[in-house]
Design a protein around this motif. Sequence first.
Motif, PDB file in Angstrom:
ATOM      1  N   ALA A  46       0.826  -1.208   0.000  1.00 33.86           N
ATOM      2  CA  ALA A  46       0.000   0.000   0.000  1.00 33.86           C
ATOM      3  C   ALA A  46       0.859   1.257   0.000  1.00 33.86           C
ATOM      4  N   ASN A  47       1.978   1.228   0.707  1.00 31.13           N
ATOM      5  CA  ASN A  47       2.861   2.400   0.745  1.00 31.13           C
ATOM      6  C   ASN A  47       3.503   2.658  -0.608  1.00 31.13           C
ATOM      7  N   MET A  48       3.744   1.579  -1.363  1.00 28.83           N
ATOM      8  CA  MET A  48       4.349   1.734  -2.689  1.00 28.83           C
ATOM      9  C   MET A  48       3.304   2.019  -3.764  1.00 28.83           C
ATOM     10  N   ASP A  49       2.008   1.965  -3.381  1.00 23.88           N
ATOM     11  CA  ASP A  49       0.910   2.226  -4.316  1.00 23.88           C
ATOM     12  C   ASP A  49       0.994   1.284  -5.516  1.00 23.88           C
ATOM     13  N   MET A  50       1.065  -0.019  -5.211  1.00 26.46           N
ATOM     14  CA  MET A  50       1.181  -1.018  -6.258  1.00 26.46           C
ATOM     15  C   MET A  50      -0.206  -1.425  -6.761  1.00 26.46           C
ATOM     16  N   ALA A  51      -0.302  -1.594  -8.079  1.00 21.04           N
ATOM     17  CA  ALA A  51      -1.570  -2.025  -8.646  1.00 21.04           C
ATOM     18  C   ALA A  51      -1.812  -3.511  -8.402  1.00 21.04           C
ATOM     19  N   MET A  52      -0.753  -4.284  -8.493  1.00 26.67           N
ATOM     20  CA  MET A  52      -0.852  -5.724  -8.276  1.00 26.67           C
ATOM     21  C   MET A  52      -0.834  -6.015  -6.781  1.00 26.67           C
ATOM     22  N   PRO A  53      -1.886  -6.625  -6.236  1.00 25.66           N
ATOM     23  CA  PRO A  53      -1.913  -6.892  -4.791  1.00 25.66           C
ATOM     24  C   PRO A  53      -0.998  -8.045  -4.414  1.00 25.66           C
ATOM     25  N   SER A  54      -0.654  -8.087  -3.140  1.00 25.66           N
ATOM     26  CA  SER A  54       0.170  -9.179  -2.622  1.00 25.66           C
ATOM     27  C   SER A  54      -0.733 -10.334  -2.214  1.00 25.66           C
ATOM     28  N   LEU A  55      -0.111 -11.495  -1.963  1.00 26.18           N
ATOM     29  CA  LEU A  55      -0.877 -12.674  -1.589  1.00 26.18           C
ATOM     30  C   LEU A  55      -0.092 -13.477  -0.570  1.00 26.18           C
ATOM     31  N   VAL A  56      -0.706 -13.721   0.571  1.00 24.59           N
ATOM     32  CA  VAL A  56      -0.137 -14.589   1.597  1.00 24.59           C
ATOM     33  C   VAL A  56      -1.161 -15.683   1.863  1.00 24.59           C
ATOM     34  N   ASP A  57      -0.811 -16.917   1.530  1.00 25.39           N
ATOM     35  CA  ASP A  57      -1.771 -17.999   1.619  1.00 25.39           C
ATOM     36  C   ASP A  57      -1.114 -19.229   2.224  1.00 25.39           C
ATOM     37  N   LEU A  58      -1.931 -20.043   2.904  1.00 27.16           N
ATOM     38  CA  LEU A  58      -1.437 -21.293   3.484  1.00 27.16           C
ATOM     39  C   LEU A  58      -1.242 -22.322   2.387  1.00 27.16           C
ATOM     40  N   VAL A  59      -0.178 -23.096   2.526  1.00 26.85           N
ATOM     41  CA  VAL A  59       0.132 -24.145   1.564  1.00 26.85           C
ATOM     42  C   VAL A  59       0.169 -25.470   2.309  1.00 26.85           C
ATOM     43  N   PRO A  60      -0.610 -26.466   1.891  1.00 23.67           N
ATOM     44  CA  PRO A  60      -0.541 -27.778   2.566  1.00 23.67           C
ATOM     45  C   PRO A  60       0.762 -28.480   2.225  1.00 23.67           C
ATOM     46  N   GLN A  61       1.630 -28.565   3.187  1.00 23.88           N
ATOM     47  CA  GLN A  61       2.951 -29.152   2.975  1.00 23.88           C
ATOM     48  C   GLN A  61       3.219 -30.188   4.054  1.00 23.88           C
ATOM     49  N   PRO A  62       3.172 -31.485   3.710  1.00 22.72           N
ATOM     50  CA  PRO A  62       3.544 -32.491   4.716  1.00 22.72           C
ATOM     51  C   PRO A  62       5.042 -32.495   5.000  1.00 22.72           C
ATOM     52  N   TRP A  63       5.789 -31.913   4.150  1.00 17.98           N
ATOM     53  CA  TRP A  63       7.229 -31.824   4.336  1.00 17.98           C
ATOM     54  C   TRP A  63       7.632 -30.370   4.057  1.00 17.98           C
ATOM     55  N   PRO A  64       8.719 -29.864   4.460  1.00 14.47           N
ATOM     56  CA  PRO A  64       9.620 -30.529   5.411  1.00 14.47           C
ATOM     57  C   PRO A  64       9.031 -30.528   6.813  1.00 14.47           C
ATOM     58  N   THR A  65       9.725 -31.167   7.748  1.00 11.81           N
ATOM     59  CA  THR A  65       9.250 -31.219   9.124  1.00 11.81           C
ATOM     60  C   THR A  65       9.142 -29.806   9.683  1.00 11.81           C
ATOM     61  N   PRO A  66       8.031 -29.471  10.309  1.00 13.64           N
ATOM     62  CA  PRO A  66       7.923 -28.121  10.895  1.00 13.64           C
ATOM     63  C   PRO A  66       9.024 -27.876  11.917  1.00 13.64           C
ATOM     64  N   PRO A  67       9.592 -26.692  11.936  1.00 10.72           N
ATOM     65  CA  PRO A  67      10.643 -26.397  12.916  1.00 10.72           C
ATOM     66  C   PRO A  67      10.066 -26.205  14.315  1.00 10.72           C
ATOM     67  N   THR A  68      10.928 -26.352  15.299  1.00 13.50           N
ATOM     68  CA  THR A  68      10.521 -26.249  16.709  1.00 13.50           C
ATOM     69  C   THR A  68      10.871 -24.864  17.229  1.00 13.50           C
TER      70      THR A  68
END
Length: 873
Positions: free
Chosen positions: A367-389
């Motif tokens: 929004a600060n850069m006034d970009m026409a193309m929006p960003s996207l943050v989405d969950l991805v189903p990933q059985p790997w790699p092992t989640p970090p602790t």
Amino acid sequence: MAKWFRSEPMEYISLIMNEDAAHDCLADLGKLGVIQFTDLNPDLTPFQRRYVSYVKRCDELERKLRFFAMEIDKFHLECDSAGSVDSFLDSKPVVSSTGEASNGKLLESLEMELEGYESQLRELNSYSEKLTVEYNEKVELQEVLEKARRFFITDAPRLAVSELTSGTTPANKASLLESEMMGARPDLDMRFSSITGVVATEERSRFERMIFRATRGNCYVRFAPIKQPITDPQSGQMVEKCVFIIFYKSESIETKLKKICDAFQAHRYSLPDMDDSASVDRMLTENAQELVDSRTVLLKNQDTRYRLCQMLAKHCERWTWIVLKEKAVYHSLNMFKADVSGMLRGEGWVVAENLEEVKEAVEKAHANMDMAMPSLVDLVPQPWPTPPTYFVTNKFTYAYQEFVNTYGIPRYREANPALFTAATFPFLFGVMYGDIGHGLFLFLSGLMLVLNEKKNEGAKMDELTEGLHLGRYMILMMGFFAIYAGLVYNDCFSLGLNLFGTRWEFEGQENGEVEEGDVAIQTAEYGSNDSVYPFGLDPIWHVTSNELLFFNSFKMKLSVIFGIFQMFTGTCLKGLNAIYFGEKLDLFFEFIPMVVFAVSLFMYMVLLIFMKWSINWNERMLSATCFDPNGDYWEQDWTPCDQSGNGYCTPWGYSCSDDSTTADKCPLDFGGSGDGCQPPNLITTLINIALQPGNVDEPMYAGQPAIQNILLLLAFGSVPILLLAKPYFLSKQHHAPIEHHSEDEGHGDEEEHGFGEIVIHQAIETIEFVLGMVSNTASYLRLWALSLAHSELATVFWEKAMLSTLNLNWFATYIGFGVFAGVTFGVLLMMDVLECFLHALRLHWVEFQNKFFKADGVRFTPYSFKQIIKDAA
């Protein structure tokens, strides 16, 4: 604490952003420090990455800043602090005191400014080196002139006189050759040539030895030290030098001498004829004037460099943090993939509760850069790699978490041993180190570190001091529990403290008439509240002859109890992990058999210890003791007997005879030789559970043999279940699909090989647990051994250093106290603390954690500016 029990939930996300806004997005995400990016370009080398040129520019800036730091150190200046890391990250990216720069232009602005300062400083350094060389030459020439003139004024006439005296002959014995040469001037023919110069003092002896060997002693060398050291123009170090004068006659010797001077980096100087005093004085005067001018210019140059370094010191740390921040941004951008032109895609693990903050940070940057193309943050189903602790820690829990991480990182969402270690580690240390006096020193040391934590937080410390600072709360708790255990043992520098008044006394102790072998009597009736010391052990145990026997029994049983409870807790945590992860096979065929085995043998052993402590053995033994019904010890409420035996009766009415056994006289009828009226030897009882089932020589309760047989069967029955049940059900699961594909022989071989590995692995697990319960229980006896060693060492130091000197004289007592304080500090307050620390460490890493802890997790390494700056510092 519940949050610390399991690691933070993680989510795997995909992040798509505009390339123009990528820098600002990563700058904001670095402040949050909650995301760990995955490298999406593993096949590319570091030099093929998209932003490698920016990383190189950051490396060049780091080189310049290291150069500035070296120059600042030469003037012994301290770089000004840039403040706290949090305040730095929250502030705007100010490059210098003259202005600000946006994130996009930050690198360019910093490059321009640092380039100017570096060129200016290098030019000043180069000029300083030239000036220093010229100044040193003038200083050395001045010293050479003064030393040479002094030599020719004082030593040369004396040498000439000695030569003339030793070379005179009587006039009537003059040779014909001498008479023929009367017209010649022998003083001119005998004049020696000389070389003068300056050499380093540390090279003087080797220089002189080399001259003697090269010229075979055909020269004369004199040295004179230069009082003030001379600065080396390259290193800046002060070097001690001395003036040398070499007299020789031959031209061949002159060639050798010049080569030797060059080899030793000796500076040679040409001097006028020393007989011409006017030329020498004129040269001294001219050189002295040039020396003053050269020194003035050199000091001016040094002052200019000092002021420049003083200015750089104000900004150096902040510039370093800016470069580290920019470098981290571009390193992270190199992990992104450019799938679509103008867009970057990244993936990584993020702490679940911070997911919304990540989305807001990315949207805000776009929004600060006034970009026409929006960003996207989405969950991805990933059985790997092992989640970090990842665990959220504070200044108290951090040390304990690192304590566990040193052994291994917990698996994702696995039970965290650090939660229990925070309580049990300082407690077990206190059990081994229990002493009020020594623990107080350790507690005060930890308290001092805690009180000074704000002062030490931002200070630069060496590795040892930093380790003590990080573990300050651990040290504080270790000292606290050492004092607590010392109060339980009633031990202060090996002396008992009579805090509440002893409940025992010896006859004649007030008059000093107690002799070895005397038995103490209680001041109150046995079993009453007044007969019990309110807290800890009665101090009179420290002056008894059976002190060691009593403390050994007490501390050994305590060690076994603490050890079994801690190991059983670890086994229970294995069950909690199985329930949490839904591993039914591990729950029913590993955890439950382990609990049955541990309870049947080891928890039962703890139960026997508590039973033996709680039973009134005086009352039981009294019931099996024969008394004269007409004697003074017979009480009115006892049951009289028919006195058909030897005339004596037991309190419950049994008629004693000469051949009566304890089993006959005991009214409990528990069986065995004592029938329940004699205190058993627990070690023998526990060994006989397995070696002589059903045989209890001295039972403590009715039906003890039958109950122990049942427990033994349960323990033995749990072993084959633990060994075979899980592999059997796993084989059923693996072979179910093979029935439909029986023609695939190769697949069947692979499954058979996998099943064999499962059986071997389960056999190792079973053997490790069954034998480990025995060996680990014995390993906890180190609590008793180290506590005993600590108290006995303290006793020896007190008796040999203090008591043996108190009755001599004041000086001997003074020396004795010094020896006592020295060995107490060196051995008990230093070496023994480390020893108890290491043994407590082993008990947690091996005996406790191996019951449930896999230690094969992956540590969460977030993209965090704060952590990057801390690691760089």
